[in-house]
Design a protein around this motif. Structure first.
Motif, PDB file in Angstrom:
ATOM      1  N   THR A 143       0.827  -1.206   0.000  1.00 45.00           N
ATOM      2  CA  THR A 143       0.000   0.000   0.000  1.00 45.00           C
ATOM      3  C   THR A 143       0.862   1.257   0.000  1.00 45.00           C
ATOM      4  O   THR A 143       0.653   2.166  -0.810  1.00 45.00           O
ATOM      5  N   GLU A 146       2.640   1.775  -3.393  1.00 38.03           N
ATOM      6  CA  GLU A 146       1.840   2.343  -4.476  1.00 38.03           C
ATOM      7  C   GLU A 146       1.477   3.796  -4.202  1.00 38.03           C
ATOM      8  O   GLU A 146       1.417   4.611  -5.128  1.00 38.03           O
ATOM      9  N   ARG A 149       4.409   5.849  -5.194  1.00 45.02           N
ATOM     10  CA  ARG A 149       4.527   5.910  -6.662  1.00 45.02           C
ATOM     11  C   ARG A 149       3.484   6.858  -7.255  1.00 45.02           C
ATOM     12  O   ARG A 149       3.764   7.622  -8.183  1.00 45.02           O
ATOM     13  N   GLU A 150       2.270   6.839  -6.727  1.00 48.79           N
ATOM     14  CA  GLU A 150       1.227   7.716  -7.255  1.00 48.79           C
ATOM     15  C   GLU A 150       1.515   9.177  -6.915  1.00 48.79           C
ATOM     16  O   GLU A 150       1.227  10.072  -7.714  1.00 48.79           O
ATOM     17  N   THR A 161      -8.335   1.921  -5.204  1.00 46.15           N
ATOM     18  CA  THR A 161      -7.123   1.107  -5.301  1.00 46.15           C
ATOM     19  C   THR A 161      -7.070   0.374  -6.634  1.00 46.15           C
ATOM     20  O   THR A 161      -6.274  -0.550  -6.817  1.00 46.15           O
ATOM     21  N   ASP A 165      -0.512  -1.218 -12.368  1.00 47.00           N
ATOM     22  CA  ASP A 165       0.904  -1.002 -12.134  1.00 47.00           C
ATOM     23  C   ASP A 165       1.605  -2.362 -12.103  1.00 47.00           C
ATOM     24  O   ASP A 165       1.466  -3.115 -11.138  1.00 47.00           O
ATOM     25  N   LEU A 168       3.524  -3.089  -8.972  1.00 43.38           N
ATOM     26  CA  LEU A 168       2.664  -3.432  -7.829  1.00 43.38           C
ATOM     27  C   LEU A 168       2.184  -4.871  -7.937  1.00 43.38           C
ATOM     28  O   LEU A 168       2.124  -5.594  -6.931  1.00 43.38           O
ATOM     29  N   THR A 319      -4.421  -7.055  -6.152  1.00 45.20           N
ATOM     30  CA  THR A 319      -3.165  -6.684  -5.502  1.00 45.20           C
ATOM     31  C   THR A 319      -3.377  -6.524  -4.002  1.00 45.20           C
ATOM     32  O   THR A 319      -4.510  -6.550  -3.514  1.00 45.20           O
ATOM     33  N   PHE A 321      -2.737  -3.813  -2.520  1.00 43.08           N
ATOM     34  CA  PHE A 321      -2.826  -2.364  -2.362  1.00 43.08           C
ATOM     35  C   PHE A 321      -4.204  -2.036  -1.811  1.00 43.08           C
ATOM     36  O   PHE A 321      -5.208  -2.121  -2.507  1.00 43.08           O
TER      37      PHE A 321
END
Length: 386
Positions: A143, A146, A149-150, A161, A165, A168, A319, A321
Motif C-alpha cells: 500500500t 503504491e 509511486r502515485e 485502489t 501497475d 505493484l 493486488t 494495495f
C-alpha cells in the motif's frame, strides 16, 4: 445452534428469486442469499469437523486450517470472476476486523459479565498477535509502495485502489507467496505444539464445549457429501449475492465498499462467531480466542494471499494495495488486540473497548463513500487526486 438449520429454507427461496422472473427482486435476493449462506457455511464447517474425527488429529488439523474460511474464499472467488476487486479487498479487511474486534469483543464482554476475570494461554495469544502483526506489515508495504509511486507521478487517488501497475502486481505476488509460506510455518509450529495451536473451525453443531473426545456422528461418505453439497450451494448463492450487491447498495444508499467490509464477512462466518461467544460464556477463553484470532490469521495469511494468485485466472489482478484507512484500521486493531491479550487475562471492559473500536471504524467506513457526489467533489478539490 440447531436453530441455524432452519435458515436452510432460504436456499431454495434464493433460487426462486433468481430464476423466476415474476419474483425478481434484487433487494430481497441479497437479504435471502445472506440468510441462506449462514447455514451452508455452518454445514461446511460441521462436515470438516466430522472428517477431522475420521482422519485423525494431524490431517484433521490441516483440514480445519485450510477449510476454516472456505465460505469466505468461495464468495471472494465468485466476486473476482465478476471483476469486483474492491469488494474482495473490502471483504478481506472486514473479515480480519470482524474477528479481532467484533467477535473477540463480544466474547470478552459476555464472558466477562458472566464469569468475571477470565484467563487464557498468553503465549498462544502472543504467537497469534505476532503473526497478525506480520500479516499487516505484508499489507502496509504494498500500500505504501503504491501511494509513494502515485504521489511521485501525480496520480494519487485516495478513494480507489484500482490501478494498473506491473510493479505493484509483481510486489503483491511476492508478498502473497511469503505470507502463505509464513502460514505454512505456523501450521508446522501448531502441529508440533498442538496444545498451543491457533486454528480450528466451528460448524453448526461443533463439539468444542466439552472435554470429551468428539465421536463421529457421520460416516466419511456422509461428511464428504455434505461438504460437496454445501460448497455447491455456497457457489450458487455467492453468484446470486454478488450480482445483487450493486442494486442493493443503490437501494439503501450504501457503498459496495461498506457492504464488503461489514456485511459479507459476518455472513460467511456467523456459525463460527456464535461458537466463539458461547465458549467465552462457558469460561473457555482459550477456545474463544483460538477461534477469533485463528480465523483472522487464516484470512490474513492464507485466504487473502491465495486470492492474489486466483485472480490471475480472471484477468485484472488482485493486488495487496488497500486504501490507507483500511491498513490504518487493521494496524490499530491488531495493536489493541495485542495489548489486551498480552497479560493472559480478560474482563468485560476490555470486550467493550474492542466493540467500541469496531463501531468507530464501521462509522468511518460508512461515511467514507456514503455519498458518491461528495466523493467526486472531493476528488476535484484535492489536487493530484486524478
Amino acid at each position: 445452534m440447531k436453530w441455524l438449520r432452519y435458515l436452510t429454507i432460504f436456499v431454495p427461496v434464493a433460487f426462486l428469486l433468481e430464476f423466476v422472473p415474476a419474483l425478481k427482486n434484487d433487494l430481497l435476493l441479497f437479504v435471502v442469499c445472506c440468510l441462506g449462506l449462514v447455514p451452508l457455511a455452518g454445514f461446511l464447517g460441521e462436515a470438516t469437523e466430522e472428517l477431522s474425527v475420521h482422519t485423525g488429529p494431524k490431517v484433521g488439523g490441516l483440514l480445519n486450517a485450510t477449510l476454516g474460511n472456505a465460505a469466505e474464499l468461495i464468495i471472494a472467488i465468485v466476486a473476482l470472476s465478476q471483476g469486483k476487486l474492491e469488494l474482495v479487498k473490502a471483504s478481506i479487511t472486514g473479515s480480519i476486523l470482524g474477528n479481532l474486534l467484533l467477535i473477540l469483543g463480544l466474547s470478552l464482554l459476555l464472558g466477562g459479565l458472566r464469569n468475571g476475570i477470565q484467563r487464557f494461554d498468553r503465549q498462544a495469544a502472543g504467537v497469534a498477535a505476532s503473526m497478525m502483526t506480520l500479516a499487516v506489515i505484508g499489507l502496509i508495504v504494498p500500500t505504501m509502495f503504491e501511494v509513494v509511486r502515485e504521489v511521485q507521478f501525480g496520480t494519487l487517488d485516495l478513494l480507489s485502489t484500482a490501478v494498473d501497475d506491473p510493479a505493484l502486481n509483481n510486489l503483491s505476488l511476492g508478498v502473497a507467496a511469503i505470507l502463505i509460506a509464513l502460514y505454512m510455518l505456523n501450521l508446522l509450529f501448531t502441529f508440533r505444539q498442538p496444545e498451543r495451536g491457533m486454528g480450528g473451525h466451528a460448524g453448526v453443531d461443533a463439539k468444542l464445549d466439552n472435554g470429551e473426545h468428539h465421536v463421529a456422528r457421520w460416516s466419511v461418505r456422509t461428511a464428504v457429501g455434505v461438504l460437496a453439497i454445501s460448497t455447491l450451494g455456497i457457489v450458487f448463492l455467492s453468484e446470486f449475492l454478488v450480482g445483487a450487491v450493486e442494486p442493493f447498495a443503490e437501494a439503501l444508499g450504501l457503498s459496495e465498499f461498506f457492504i464488503g467490509i461489514i456485511i459479507i464477512p459476518i455472513v460467511g462466518n456467523v456459525a463460527e462467531h456464535i461458537v466463539a461467544v458461547q465458549m467465552a460464556i462457558k469460561n473457555k477463553m482459550d477456545l474463544a480466542i483460538t477461534i477469533a484470532m485463528g480465523s483472522s490469521m487464516q484470512v490474513a495469511l492464507l485466504v487473502g494471499p491465495l486470492l492474489v494468485f486466483v485472480s490471475l485466472l480472471f484477468g485484472p489482478e488482485l493486488t495487496l494495495f488497500f486504501t490507507v484507512i483500511e491498513v490504518v484500521a487493521l494496524a490499530l486493531s491488531v495493536l489493541i488486540a495485542t495489548i489486551i491479550s498480552v497479560d493472559g487475562e480478560s474482563n468485560w471492559l476490555e470486550g467493550a473497548q474492542l466493540l467500541a473500536v469496531y463501531a468507530i471504524i464501521a462509522l468511518g467506513f460508512f461515511y467514507l463513500l456514503a455519498n458518491v457526489p461528495e466523493a467526486e467533489t472531493l476528488r476535484m478539490l484535492l489536487p493530484g487526486m486524478g
